[in-house]
Scaffold this motif. Structure first.
Motif, PDB file in Angstrom:
ATOM      1  N   ASN A   1       0.810  -1.221   0.000  1.00 51.45           N
ATOM      2  CA  ASN A   1       0.000   0.000   0.000  1.00 51.45           C
ATOM      3  C   ASN A   1       0.845   1.274   0.000  1.00 51.45           C
ATOM      4  O   ASN A   1       0.322   2.371   0.195  1.00 51.45           O
ATOM      5  N   GLY A   2       2.146   1.149  -0.201  1.00 54.21           N
ATOM      6  CA  GLY A   2       2.997   2.331  -0.283  1.00 54.21           C
ATOM      7  C   GLY A   2       2.984   2.920  -1.681  1.00 54.21           C
ATOM      8  O   GLY A   2       2.677   2.233  -2.663  1.00 54.21           O
ATOM      9  N   PRO A   3       3.311   4.225  -1.806  1.00 55.78           N
ATOM     10  CA  PRO A   3       3.354   4.830  -3.138  1.00 55.78           C
ATOM     11  C   PRO A   3       4.486   4.249  -3.966  1.00 55.78           C
ATOM     12  O   PRO A   3       5.553   3.904  -3.445  1.00 55.78           O
ATOM     13  N   ILE A   4       4.257   4.110  -5.251  1.00 49.05           N
ATOM     14  CA  ILE A   4       5.271   3.583  -6.165  1.00 49.05           C
ATOM     15  C   ILE A   4       5.980   4.776  -6.801  1.00 49.05           C
ATOM     16  O   ILE A   4       5.362   5.558  -7.539  1.00 49.05           O
ATOM     17  N   LEU A   5       7.264   4.929  -6.494  1.00 50.37           N
ATOM     18  CA  LEU A   5       8.002   6.120  -6.913  1.00 50.37           C
ATOM     19  C   LEU A   5       8.744   5.919  -8.220  1.00 50.37           C
ATOM     20  O   LEU A   5       9.028   6.894  -8.921  1.00 50.37           O
ATOM     21  N   ASP A   6       9.082   4.670  -8.551  1.00 53.14           N
ATOM     22  CA  ASP A   6       9.926   4.446  -9.726  1.00 53.14           C
ATOM     23  C   ASP A   6       9.270   3.411 -10.636  1.00 53.14           C
ATOM     24  O   ASP A   6       8.189   3.657 -11.150  1.00 53.14           O
ATOM     25  N   LYS A   7       9.896   2.263 -10.802  1.00 47.58           N
ATOM     26  CA  LYS A   7       9.350   1.241 -11.686  1.00 47.58           C
ATOM     27  C   LYS A   7       8.080   0.650 -11.089  1.00 47.58           C
ATOM     28  O   LYS A   7       7.940   0.546  -9.878  1.00 47.58           O
ATOM     29  N   VAL A   8       7.176   0.260 -11.967  1.00 51.48           N
ATOM     30  CA  VAL A   8       5.893  -0.269 -11.524  1.00 51.48           C
ATOM     31  C   VAL A   8       5.563  -1.513 -12.343  1.00 51.48           C
ATOM     32  O   VAL A   8       5.877  -1.598 -13.529  1.00 51.48           O
ATOM     33  N   VAL A   9       4.977  -2.505 -11.675  1.00 55.21           N
ATOM     34  CA  VAL A   9       4.448  -3.690 -12.351  1.00 55.21           C
ATOM     35  C   VAL A   9       2.929  -3.597 -12.326  1.00 55.21           C
ATOM     36  O   VAL A   9       2.325  -3.383 -11.267  1.00 55.21           O
ATOM     37  N   THR A  10       2.322  -3.734 -13.494  1.00 59.93           N
ATOM     38  CA  THR A  10       0.860  -3.728 -13.589  1.00 59.93           C
ATOM     39  C   THR A  10       0.399  -5.133 -13.938  1.00 59.93           C
ATOM     40  O   THR A  10       0.771  -5.675 -14.987  1.00 59.93           O
ATOM     41  N   ALA A  11      -0.366  -5.746 -13.046  1.00 55.92           N
ATOM     42  CA  ALA A  11      -0.841  -7.110 -13.264  1.00 55.92           C
ATOM     43  C   ALA A  11      -2.085  -7.329 -12.426  1.00 55.92           C
ATOM     44  O   ALA A  11      -2.254  -6.733 -11.356  1.00 55.92           O
ATOM     45  N   LEU A  12      -2.967  -8.206 -12.921  1.00 60.34           N
ATOM     46  CA  LEU A  12      -4.208  -8.541 -12.209  1.00 60.34           C
ATOM     47  C   LEU A  12      -5.025  -7.289 -11.911  1.00 60.34           C
ATOM     48  O   LEU A  12      -5.664  -7.171 -10.860  1.00 60.34           O
TER      49      LEU A  12
END
Length: 283
Positions: A113-124
């Motif tokens: 539940n933390g903010p994603i500051l850099d790379k992100v994975v989008t799935a499901l």
């Protein structure tokens, strides 16, 4: 006359003590200085109009977002702290400090539940920190084969098939490709063999004993219907003697090999003998 000389003249000029200025009224002080310089003939040029207070800027200036600002007025819209030389983000025409921007607007990791500051994975249909997207069963990261989804969770290939794929009735391992359906179970083709001698079935023909497949010989052996004389299945008439079964033609004297008519015989050391041979051998 330059700015320093003008300031020196002002310092030497007899002045009535100014009334005490309210604290932190830097704009008023700058305005008074500008008026004093103008009366001495020193022309001051405003560096712009502050985007926050709309007043001219004479001293230090911040240029950002296509506007100019007093440094103390260029603040984070959320926490109101002065941004200064720190990084900031613009959203809807207003500035945010880096921390508040990420807390308010960055995508959230479904795991922590933390903010994603850099790379992100989008799935499901969710977003994840790359280091937080792993197999829900074993915790390993996904390799080139990717992942499999079940009930909104991601699983590695091994765990997915171990947990959810149908199991072979022979080896109990997951069935991934071809299979045989028989005896209310699924089987790897190589596992659908006689459960006693592990011989494949000719033309797919097998015998069912207690829910397991057997060849004909071992089926009758399990059922106790093999002839003790020829070791072949008994499918018709049989003779039961000495706790064993025989084809009628195979229940013979162990010495002369004549058929034991009407099942009359003498037994010695678990072998049948006709009365004549028994008398000769053992009397």
């Amino acid at each position: 006359m330059d700015f320093k000389d003008a300031a020196a003249l002002i310092g030497r000029r007899p002045m009535q003590p100014p009334p005490a200025a309210p604290p932190n009224k830097l704009d008023n002080m700058l305005g008074s200085l500008q008026s004093d310089l103008n009366r001495l003939g020193v022309q001051t040029v405003a560096k712009g109009v502050c985007g926050a207070c709309k007043k001219p800027i004479v001293g230090q200036v911040v240029t950002a977002m296509g506007k100019t600002w007093h440094p103390e007025h260029f603040v984070c819209t959320h926490c109101q702290e002065e941004i200064g030389s720190r990084n900031f983000f613009e959203r809807d025409g207003v500035p945010y400090c880096e921390s508040d921007y990420h807390q308010l607007f960055s995508p959230r990791c479904h795991y922590c539940n933390g903010p994603i500051l850099d790379k992100v994975v989008t799935a499901l249909d969710k977003t994840w920190h790359p280091e937080h997207f792993f197999c829900a069963q074993c915790g390993d990261f996904f390799g080139p084969e990717g992942f499999h989804e079940k009930e909104g969770k991601a699983f590695c290939r091994r765990d997915y098939f171990d947990m959810f794929a149908p199991k072979c009735g022979g080896c109990s391992r997951a069935i991934l490709e071809n299979y045989i359906s028989a005896l209310n179970s699924l089987w790897h083709p190589e596992c659908f063999v006689c459960r006693e001698c592990y011989t494949p079935f000719v033309n797919g023909s097998f015998f069912d004993h207690e829910g397991l497949p057997f060849c004909e010989a071992h089926y009758h052996e399990r059922r106790g219907s093999l002839c003790s004389g020829c070791q072949r299945p008994i499918t018709g008439r049989c003779i039961t003697a000495m706790n064993r079964k025989f084809h009628p033609e195979h229940f013979v004297c162990a010495f002369c090999l004549k058929a034991l008519n009407k099942g009359t015989f003498k037994e010695e050391k678990d072998k049948p003998y006709c009365h004549t041979c028994f008398s000769k051998l053992f009397s």
